[in-house]
Scaffold this motif. Structure first.
Motif, PDB file in Angstrom:
ATOM      1  N   PHE A 174      -6.049  10.688   8.395  1.00  0.00           N
ATOM      2  CA  PHE A 174      -7.012   9.876   7.651  1.00  0.00           C
ATOM      3  C   PHE A 174      -7.320  10.518   6.299  1.00  0.00           C
ATOM      4  N   GLU A 175      -7.436  11.824   6.294  1.00  0.00           N
ATOM      5  CA  GLU A 175      -7.769  12.541   5.058  1.00  0.00           C
ATOM      6  C   GLU A 175      -6.707  12.313   3.988  1.00  0.00           C
ATOM      7  N   GLU A 176      -5.443  12.306   4.396  1.00  0.00           N
ATOM      8  CA  GLU A 176      -4.357  12.089   3.432  1.00  0.00           C
ATOM      9  C   GLU A 176      -4.406  10.681   2.845  1.00  0.00           C
ATOM     10  N   VAL A 177      -4.676   9.695   3.700  1.00  0.00           N
ATOM     11  CA  VAL A 177      -4.770   8.319   3.218  1.00  0.00           C
ATOM     12  C   VAL A 177      -6.017   8.154   2.351  1.00  0.00           C
ATOM     13  N   TYR A 178      -7.116   8.755   2.774  1.00  0.00           N
ATOM     14  CA  TYR A 178      -8.367   8.682   2.007  1.00  0.00           C
ATOM     15  C   TYR A 178      -8.166   9.209   0.586  1.00  0.00           C
ATOM     16  N   ALA A 179      -7.413  10.294   0.457  1.00  0.00           N
ATOM     17  CA  ALA A 179      -7.173  10.897  -0.860  1.00  0.00           C
ATOM     18  C   ALA A 179      -6.366   9.981  -1.769  1.00  0.00           C
ATOM     19  N   LYS A 180      -5.593   9.062  -1.172  1.00  0.00           N
ATOM     20  CA  LYS A 180      -4.764   8.141  -1.959  1.00  0.00           C
ATOM     21  C   LYS A 180      -5.407   6.773  -2.148  1.00  0.00           C
ATOM     22  N   SER A 181      -6.570   6.571  -1.534  1.00  0.00           N
ATOM     23  CA  SER A 181      -7.129   5.218  -1.474  1.00  0.00           C
ATOM     24  C   SER A 181      -8.095   4.864  -2.605  1.00  0.00           C
ATOM     25  N   GLY A 182      -8.259   5.754  -3.555  1.00  0.00           N
ATOM     26  CA  GLY A 182      -9.148   5.460  -4.670  1.00  0.00           C
ATOM     27  C   GLY A 182      -8.650   4.264  -5.478  1.00  0.00           C
ATOM     28  N   LYS A 189      -2.629 -12.148 -14.038  1.00  0.00           N
ATOM     29  CA  LYS A 189      -3.122 -11.260 -15.100  1.00  0.00           C
ATOM     30  C   LYS A 189      -3.353  -9.849 -14.580  1.00  0.00           C
ATOM     31  N   ASP A 190      -3.748  -9.744 -13.328  1.00  0.00           N
ATOM     32  CA  ASP A 190      -4.058  -8.432 -12.745  1.00  0.00           C
ATOM     33  C   ASP A 190      -3.009  -8.025 -11.709  1.00  0.00           C
ATOM     34  N   LYS A 191      -2.922  -6.716 -11.481  1.00  0.00           N
ATOM     35  CA  LYS A 191      -2.007  -6.166 -10.483  1.00  0.00           C
ATOM     36  C   LYS A 191      -2.814  -5.253  -9.572  1.00  0.00           C
ATOM     37  N   PRO A 192      -3.441  -5.822  -8.538  1.00  0.00           N
ATOM     38  CA  PRO A 192      -4.359  -5.037  -7.702  1.00  0.00           C
ATOM     39  C   PRO A 192      -3.663  -3.945  -6.889  1.00  0.00           C
ATOM     40  N   VAL A 193      -4.458  -2.933  -6.528  1.00  0.00           N
ATOM     41  CA  VAL A 193      -3.961  -1.808  -5.728  1.00  0.00           C
ATOM     42  C   VAL A 193      -4.158  -2.126  -4.251  1.00  0.00           C
ATOM     43  N   VAL A 194      -3.131  -1.814  -3.455  1.00  0.00           N
ATOM     44  CA  VAL A 194      -3.105  -2.267  -2.053  1.00  0.00           C
ATOM     45  C   VAL A 194      -2.849  -1.123  -1.072  1.00  0.00           C
ATOM     46  N   LEU A 195      -3.584  -1.157   0.041  1.00  0.00           N
ATOM     47  CA  LEU A 195      -3.397  -0.262   1.184  1.00  0.00           C
ATOM     48  C   LEU A 195      -2.870  -1.098   2.340  1.00  0.00           C
ATOM     49  N   SER A 196      -2.110  -0.484   3.263  1.00  0.00           N
ATOM     50  CA  SER A 196      -1.545  -1.253   4.378  1.00  0.00           C
ATOM     51  C   SER A 196      -1.624  -0.508   5.703  1.00  0.00           C
ATOM     52  N   ASN A 197      -1.566  -1.319   6.774  1.00  0.00           N
ATOM     53  CA  ASN A 197      -1.532  -0.831   8.164  1.00  0.00           C
ATOM     54  C   ASN A 197      -2.833  -0.143   8.564  1.00  0.00           C
ATOM     55  N   GLU A 198      -2.798   0.559   9.691  1.00  0.00           N
ATOM     56  CA  GLU A 198      -4.017   1.178  10.216  1.00  0.00           C
ATOM     57  C   GLU A 198      -3.671   2.403  11.052  1.00  0.00           C
TER      58      GLU A 198
END
Length: 348
Positions: free
Chosen positions: A255-263, A205-214
């Motif tokens: 990190f700042e670039e990923v943080y901006a996309k991680s909402g 039913k849901d399509k969650p948002v995903v982040l990857s790697n480190e």
């Protein structure tokens, strides 16, 4: 009259040529856009990347092989052909219990590491073939092996970004080892499992948002939108934060670039092989600023590790179905209530 007859012969010749070309092209077994092979009268022709090989009928099936990359051990193990291996490099990175047992018994030899191969030892062992990924800095070593009659086969399966295309390399190993039927059957099984799982994921039913790697140092190596990680997440019916990107390689971000996309990120996957969230913070305190760190779920690829060896990179190279199953279990646990994760592990 002569012109009509000539025209008729020309048309027939053109049709024949087209038929021959079609038959010729269909002889090839297509692994991916970069790798294909065909067998004719016992001879095997292989095209992979920038390399072309022709193996005569008296050269195959191979009886003695050396592996210079641990990931290739996954294909060998899946075919039950571990007894064909006479040497491996960096054995500490190989997960297979059978291969480790053969190493202890002395039936498989250590031929060095990815820092330095023991070329003299490899030559003295007289393998039918040495399988490896191509690394330009080892050109001199490869040439020495070739000069001594050693067949070096470059298979850069890690470059494949479609999960089932990476799996399909098992067909090539089956051809090399005289295990064509076993390889085809195994591929068909994994392919069916994978496609069935894709269909199952669509029921979520849901399509969650995903982040990857480190991050490594100051750089976050985020998989591009066309990488295997992105494809797995898409097939598991989840929304990867870089899904609209067109790259087949990792993107380097701060990190700042990923943080901006991680909402809105609910899941963070492939977060290395850390033992705990506390350990992650010790390595990089910035992780604590991500909402997903405190409010979401984080998964590492440490589900099947033994010292330095990680089966995610070994059997996982072949078992695309099990990796997809892990992702579906993570994003949509209600679809696989009884399944326990194979390669992934939730961080506490």
């Amino acid at each position: 009259m002569k012109q009509r007859i000539l025209l008729l012969f020309t048309v027939i010749a053109l049709i024949s040529c087209k038929r021959e070309q079609k038959i010729s092209s269909s002889d090839w077994t297509q692994i991916s856009a970069r790798t294909q092979f065909k067998e004719q009268d016992g001879n095997i022709e292989l095209k992979t990347g920038n390399f072309t090989y022709n193996f005569k009928s008296n050269q195959t099936p191979f009886k003695k092989i050396i592996l210079l990359n641990a990931s290739m051990a996954g294909y060998i193990s899946e075919l039950g052909a571990e007894n064909l291996i006479i040497g491996v490099s960096s054995p500490e990175y190989i997960y297979s219990e059978k291969i480790q047992s053969l190493l202890k018994e002395g039936k498989i030899q250590n031929v060095g590491s990815e820092q330095k191969y023991d070329i003299e030892k490899i030559i003295s062992m007289k393998p039918d073939a040495v399988f490896t990924n191509y690394i330009a800095s080892f050109d001199n070593a490869y040439q020495l092996l070739k000069n001594n009659g050693i067949q070096v086969v470059f298979l850069d399966e890690y470059m494949e970004q479609l999960p089932l295309e990476k799996t399909a390399y098992i067909k090539l190993f089956g051809e090399f080892f005289g295990k064509e039927k076993e390889a085809d059957a195994k591929y068909s099984e994994i392919e069916k499992n994978y496609n069935d799982l894709k269909q199952l994921a669509l029921k979520a039913k849901d399509k969650p948002v995903v982040l990857s790697n480190e991050m490594y140092g100051d750089v976050w190596y985020l998989p591009g939108g066309k990488t295997s990680v992105a494809n797995y997440i898409k097939d598991a019916n989840a929304s990867y934060i870089m899904k609209d990107n067109k790259d087949e390689k990792s993107l380097t971000m701060s990190f700042e670039e990923v943080y901006a996309k991680s909402g809105g990120v609910q899941y963070w996957v492939n977060a290395g092989s850390h033992a705990s969230k506390k350990e992650m913070l010790t390595i990089n305190p910035f992780y604590g600023k991500l909402d997903v760190f405190s409010k979401g779920k984080i998964y590492t690829i440490a589900g099947k590790e033994r010292k330095k060896a990680n089966d995610f990179f070994e059997s996982g190279a072949v078992r695309a179905d099990l990796i997809l199953k892990d992702y579906i279990k993570i994003f949509h646990p209600e679809l696989l209530p009884e399944y326990q994760l194979t390669y992934m592990k939730e961080l506490q």
